[in-house]
Structure formats: structure tokens, C-alpha cells
Motif scaffolding. Structure first.
Motif, PDB file in Angstrom:
ATOM      1  N   ASP A 153      37.275  36.947  18.551  1.00 26.71           N
ATOM      2  CA  ASP A 153      36.772  38.317  18.662  1.00 26.71           C
ATOM      3  C   ASP A 153      37.633  39.280  17.853  1.00 26.71           C
ATOM      4  O   ASP A 153      37.111  40.158  17.152  1.00 26.71           O
ATOM      5  CB  ASP A 153      36.729  38.766  20.134  1.00 26.71           C
ATOM      6  CG  ASP A 153      35.683  38.031  20.943  1.00 26.71           C
ATOM      7  OD1 ASP A 153      34.799  37.386  20.335  1.00 26.71           O
ATOM      8  OD2 ASP A 153      35.749  38.096  22.191  1.00 26.71           O
ATOM      9  N   LEU A 154      38.949  39.115  17.941  1.00 21.46           N
ATOM     10  CA  LEU A 154      39.854  39.987  17.188  1.00 21.46           C
ATOM     11  C   LEU A 154      39.704  39.775  15.687  1.00 21.46           C
ATOM     12  O   LEU A 154      39.771  40.723  14.904  1.00 21.46           O
ATOM     13  CB  LEU A 154      41.299  39.744  17.620  1.00 21.46           C
ATOM     14  CG  LEU A 154      41.656  40.258  19.010  1.00 21.46           C
ATOM     15  CD1 LEU A 154      43.058  39.807  19.394  1.00 21.46           C
ATOM     16  CD2 LEU A 154      41.541  41.757  19.102  1.00 21.46           C
ATOM     17  N   ARG A 155      39.490  38.518  15.286  1.00 26.57           N
ATOM     18  CA  ARG A 155      39.297  38.219  13.868  1.00 26.57           C
ATOM     19  C   ARG A 155      38.039  38.919  13.338  1.00 26.57           C
ATOM     20  O   ARG A 155      38.049  39.515  12.262  1.00 26.57           O
ATOM     21  CB  ARG A 155      39.194  36.713  13.660  1.00 26.57           C
ATOM     22  CG  ARG A 155      39.132  36.298  12.203  1.00 26.57           C
ATOM     23  CD  ARG A 155      39.106  34.792  12.039  1.00 26.57           C
ATOM     24  NE  ARG A 155      40.399  34.236  12.392  1.00 26.57           N
ATOM     25  CZ  ARG A 155      40.586  33.301  13.320  1.00 26.57           C
ATOM     26  NH1 ARG A 155      39.569  32.798  13.975  1.00 26.57           N
ATOM     27  NH2 ARG A 155      41.788  32.839  13.590  1.00 26.57           N
ATOM     28  N   LYS A 156      36.963  38.869  14.123  1.00 28.96           N
ATOM     29  CA  LYS A 156      35.725  39.532  13.707  1.00 28.96           C
ATOM     30  C   LYS A 156      35.917  41.039  13.627  1.00 28.96           C
ATOM     31  O   LYS A 156      35.461  41.686  12.678  1.00 28.96           O
ATOM     32  CB  LYS A 156      34.601  39.201  14.698  1.00 28.96           C
ATOM     33  CG  LYS A 156      34.102  37.790  14.610  1.00 28.96           C
ATOM     34  CD  LYS A 156      33.054  37.502  15.667  1.00 28.96           C
ATOM     35  CE  LYS A 156      32.611  36.050  15.644  1.00 28.96           C
ATOM     36  NZ  LYS A 156      31.663  35.747  16.720  1.00 28.96           N
ATOM     37  N   GLU A 157      36.591  41.599  14.622  1.00 26.33           N
ATOM     38  CA  GLU A 157      36.836  43.043  14.628  1.00 26.33           C
ATOM     39  C   GLU A 157      37.700  43.448  13.439  1.00 26.33           C
ATOM     40  O   GLU A 157      37.447  44.467  12.796  1.00 26.33           O
ATOM     41  CB  GLU A 157      37.516  43.444  15.941  1.00 26.33           C
ATOM     42  CG  GLU A 157      37.689  44.924  16.095  1.00 26.33           C
ATOM     43  CD  GLU A 157      38.299  45.304  17.432  1.00 26.33           C
ATOM     44  OE1 GLU A 157      38.846  46.415  17.511  1.00 26.33           O
ATOM     45  OE2 GLU A 157      38.236  44.509  18.390  1.00 26.33           O
ATOM     46  N   LEU A 158      38.717  42.638  13.131  1.00 29.54           N
ATOM     47  CA  LEU A 158      39.580  42.917  11.990  1.00 29.54           C
ATOM     48  C   LEU A 158      38.777  42.885  10.685  1.00 29.54           C
ATOM     49  O   LEU A 158      38.955  43.748   9.819  1.00 29.54           O
ATOM     50  CB  LEU A 158      40.723  41.902  11.939  1.00 29.54           C
ATOM     51  CG  LEU A 158      41.688  42.032  10.768  1.00 29.54           C
ATOM     52  CD1 LEU A 158      42.420  43.360  10.815  1.00 29.54           C
ATOM     53  CD2 LEU A 158      42.665  40.873  10.768  1.00 29.54           C
ATOM     54  N   TYR A 159      37.893  41.918  10.548  1.00 22.22           N
ATOM     55  CA  TYR A 159      37.069  41.815   9.345  1.00 22.22           C
ATOM     56  C   TYR A 159      36.209  43.064   9.176  1.00 22.22           C
ATOM     57  O   TYR A 159      36.112  43.627   8.076  1.00 22.22           O
ATOM     58  CB  TYR A 159      36.204  40.557   9.420  1.00 22.22           C
ATOM     59  CG  TYR A 159      35.334  40.352   8.215  1.00 22.22           C
ATOM     60  CD1 TYR A 159      35.873  39.948   6.999  1.00 22.22           C
ATOM     61  CD2 TYR A 159      33.960  40.578   8.283  1.00 22.22           C
ATOM     62  CE1 TYR A 159      35.065  39.768   5.877  1.00 22.22           C
ATOM     63  CE2 TYR A 159      33.148  40.410   7.176  1.00 22.22           C
ATOM     64  CZ  TYR A 159      33.704  40.003   5.976  1.00 22.22           C
ATOM     65  OH  TYR A 159      32.905  39.833   4.883  1.00 22.22           O
ATOM     66  N   VAL A 160      35.601  43.515  10.260  1.00 26.54           N
ATOM     67  CA  VAL A 160      34.766  44.731  10.204  1.00 26.54           C
ATOM     68  C   VAL A 160      35.613  45.934   9.808  1.00 26.54           C
ATOM     69  O   VAL A 160      35.207  46.747   8.968  1.00 26.54           O
ATOM     70  CB  VAL A 160      34.059  44.967  11.559  1.00 26.54           C
ATOM     71  CG1 VAL A 160      33.427  46.331  11.619  1.00 26.54           C
ATOM     72  CG2 VAL A 160      33.028  43.880  11.822  1.00 26.54           C
ATOM     73  N   LYS A 161      36.797  46.053  10.388  1.00 29.25           N
ATOM     74  CA  LYS A 161      37.685  47.186  10.075  1.00 29.25           C
ATOM     75  C   LYS A 161      38.130  47.126   8.608  1.00 29.25           C
ATOM     76  O   LYS A 161      38.201  48.160   7.949  1.00 29.25           O
ATOM     77  CB  LYS A 161      38.915  47.173  10.984  1.00 29.25           C
ATOM     78  CG  LYS A 161      38.620  47.293  12.449  1.00 29.25           C
ATOM     79  CD  LYS A 161      38.371  48.694  12.860  1.00 29.25           C
ATOM     80  CE  LYS A 161      38.216  48.723  14.372  1.00 29.25           C
ATOM     81  NZ  LYS A 161      37.755  49.976  14.860  1.00 29.25           N
ATOM     82  N   GLN A 162      38.410  45.919   8.105  1.00 26.31           N
ATOM     83  CA  GLN A 162      38.816  45.794   6.701  1.00 26.31           C
ATOM     84  C   GLN A 162      37.685  46.231   5.770  1.00 26.31           C
ATOM     85  O   GLN A 162      37.931  46.918   4.776  1.00 26.31           O
ATOM     86  CB  GLN A 162      39.225  44.357   6.396  1.00 26.31           C
ATOM     87  CG  GLN A 162      40.577  43.984   6.932  1.00 26.31           C
ATOM     88  CD  GLN A 162      40.901  42.520   6.715  1.00 26.31           C
ATOM     89  OE1 GLN A 162      40.017  41.674   6.654  1.00 26.31           O
ATOM     90  NE2 GLN A 162      42.181  42.207   6.638  1.00 26.31           N
ATOM     91  N   TYR A 222      35.353  48.366   6.455  1.00 25.42           N
ATOM     92  CA  TYR A 222      35.245  49.817   6.584  1.00 25.42           C
ATOM     93  C   TYR A 222      36.331  50.512   5.771  1.00 25.42           C
ATOM     94  O   TYR A 222      36.062  51.481   5.061  1.00 25.42           O
ATOM     95  CB  TYR A 222      35.338  50.210   8.066  1.00 25.42           C
ATOM     96  CG  TYR A 222      35.311  51.695   8.297  1.00 25.42           C
ATOM     97  CD1 TYR A 222      34.143  52.431   8.143  1.00 25.42           C
ATOM     98  CD2 TYR A 222      36.474  52.370   8.664  1.00 25.42           C
ATOM     99  CE1 TYR A 222      34.119  53.788   8.345  1.00 25.42           C
ATOM    100  CE2 TYR A 222      36.453  53.737   8.872  1.00 25.42           C
ATOM    101  CZ  TYR A 222      35.284  54.435   8.715  1.00 25.42           C
ATOM    102  OH  TYR A 222      35.273  55.794   8.912  1.00 25.42           O
TER     103      TYR A 222
END
Length: 96
Positions: free
Chosen positions: A55-64, A66
Motif C-alpha cells: 500500500d505504501l509503495r502504491k501511495e509513493l508511486y502516486v505521490k512521485q 504528482y
């Protein structure tokens, strides 16, 4: 009388020996069950952490993504501002 006493002593000793053997077996069984429970708990913890890291990896990818988008927008805005504030005639960034 000594025969009765001997029978009673034999019963006490055999009962005690049986009890000690049973206690030892119960302790081994309890220890094995405890190890099994610990392994089950460790599996559950690993599963939870794997899900959490995914979940954190997916969130990090989205933030990157953005951040990259915002950087591109800001870069374009800075370039446009540089062209607008360039007042020197021979300026390479001057808008034409």
C-alpha cells in the motif's frame, strides 16, 4: 500386613511414575503447540507488513507522479516568466 503395605507402595510408585511421564508428555505437547502458535502469529505479521508495504509503495508511486507533474508545470511557468522579464534586446530567452 507387609503384603498390603507392599501393594500400596507399588501403587503409589507406579502412579507417580505414570503421572511424571504424563506431565512430561503434556509439557512437550504444550511446547509444540506454543511454537505452532508463534509461527502462525509470525505468518500473520508478515502478511500484514507485506500488505502495508505494498500500500505504501502504491501511495509513493502516486505521490512521485504528482510531484513530477507539478515540477513540469512549474518549470514551464518559470520558463514563461523568464521570457517575459527579459528586457535586454539580445537576451536568448526573450519572447519574440
Amino acid at each position: 500386613m507387609s503384603e498390603v503395605f507392599l501393594i500400596i507402595l507399588t501403587g503409589i510408585f507406579s502412579g507417580s511414575a505414570t503421572w511424571l511421564i504424563a506431565i512430561k508428555a503434556k509439557r512437550k505437547k504444550a511446547a509444540a503447540e506454543a511454537v505452532g502458535i508463534e509461527l502462525d502469529n509470525a505468518d500473520k505479521v508478515i502478511t500484514i507488513f507485506r500488505k502495508l508495504t505494498e500500500d505504501l509503495r502504491k501511495e509513493l508511486y502516486v505521490k512521485q507522479e504528482y510531484i513530477e507533474l507539478i515540477q513540469k508545470e512549474h518549470s514551464e511557468k518559470i520558463t514563461n516568466l523568464e521570457k517575459k522579464i527579459c528586457l535586454i534586446i539580445n537576451c536568448a530567452n526573450r519572447q519574440q
